[in-house]
Design an enzyme around this catalytic site. Structure first.
Site, short mmCIF file in Angstrom:
data_model
loop_
_atom_site.label_atom_id
_atom_site.label_comp_id
_atom_site.label_asym_id
_atom_site.label_seq_id
_atom_site.Cartn_x
_atom_site.Cartn_y
_atom_site.Cartn_z
N ASP A 19 0.83 -1.20 0.00
CA ASP A 19 0.00 0.00 0.00
C ASP A 19 0.86 1.26 0.00
O ASP A 19 1.90 1.31 0.66
CB ASP A 19 -0.90 -0.01 1.24
CG ASP A 19 -2.01 1.02 1.15
OD1 ASP A 19 -2.29 1.52 0.05
OD2 ASP A 19 -2.58 1.34 2.21
N THR A 65 -10.06 -6.94 -6.12
CA THR A 65 -11.35 -6.85 -6.80
C THR A 65 -11.98 -5.48 -6.63
O THR A 65 -12.81 -5.07 -7.44
CB THR A 65 -12.31 -7.93 -6.26
OG1 THR A 65 -12.32 -7.88 -4.81
CG2 THR A 65 -11.89 -9.33 -6.68
N ASN A 67 -10.17 -2.67 -6.63
CA ASN A 67 -9.36 -1.67 -7.34
C ASN A 67 -9.95 -1.26 -8.68
O ASN A 67 -9.54 -0.24 -9.26
CB ASN A 67 -7.92 -2.17 -7.55
CG ASN A 67 -7.09 -2.16 -6.29
OD1 ASN A 67 -6.12 -2.89 -6.17
ND2 ASN A 67 -7.47 -1.32 -5.31
#
Length: 235
Positions: A19, A65, A67
């Site tokens: 991240d 999923t 994103n």
């Protein structure tokens, strides 16, 4: 159930939520896409350190999923970056003994990217230094829903146990995660490896992914080694 008297110093399976790419780029005055490009180079360094430390499975949360809800230009850039990476890094994987695996629903990806992923998995199948799992279009809930639908479609399935359910997962051979690391300062799993993380140790780094180093990774591994893992039991 693991042996409670066995305390490994190196986790067998590490998952990483990479991240902070977009935020890093914005802090540097770059477009968010530049962060993903730098982040891909950081990932290569972490893969090699994981291999050298003896990690057997490394799962990188590459694209979730969720994103797909990002701006189309950013999604397209990430997909093109993945495609470029798979085309140009074959020698990197071969020379370093890295076996590639894919976790997630491949059907939503472009036909070209699907082909490249499948080709990379096949070409690297005999590499035996580390198993690198790219979680692309992966979501823990999505995987469980697809797993349940596979079981429903299998007329031979009867009473479901943990072990029989595992056989319907995307990668049944991949063991549960021992350690999950998240960079970027957030402290949540974000739908990553939900089935596999039941007893995973968690490590959070305030560093944005492009600033995360192999030494940071090794520090997280050392922290794991100091944990007292009981798996619901008592030593």
């Amino acid at each position: 159930m693991p042996d409670l008297n066995d305390k490994p110093t190196v986790p067998v399976h590490v998952g990483i939520i990479m991240d902070g790419n977009g935020r890093w780029a914005q802090q540097q005055g770059f477009p968010r896409t530049q962060g993903h490009k730098v982040g891909a180079e950081v990932a290569k360094k972490i893969i090699l350190r994981a291999r050298d430390l003896g990690v057997k499975y490394l799962t990188l949360y590459t694209f979730s999923t969720e994103n797909w809800s990002r701006p189309k230009a950013e999604v397209d850039f990430i997909m093109n970056l993945l495609s470029f990476h798979l085309k140009t890094e074959r020698d990197f994987y071969t020379n370093n003994g890295i076996r590639l695996l894919h976790l997630g629903d491949i059907s939503r990806l472009s036909k070209d990217l699907q082909h490249q992923i499948n080709a990379a998995v096949d070409e690297s199948k005999n590499n035996d230094k580390i198993n690198l799992v790219f979680a692309i279009n992966h979501g823990g809930r999505d995987e469980l829903i697809r797993t349940i639908n596979k079981i429903k479609a299998d007329s031979s399935s009867e009473n479901i146990t943990e072990e029989s359910l595992r056989g319907y997962l995307d990668l049944p051979e991949v063991p549960d995660a021992d350690l999950i690391i998240r960079t970027g300062g957030e402290q949540r799993l974000s739908n990553f490896l939900l089935w596999h993380s039941a007893y995973a140790e968690l490590e959070f780094s305030d560093k944005l992914w492009p600033d995360y180093t192999p030494d940071d990774f090794e520090h997280n591994i050392q922290s794991f080694a100091a944990r007292n893992r009981r798996f619901g039991g008592v030593k």
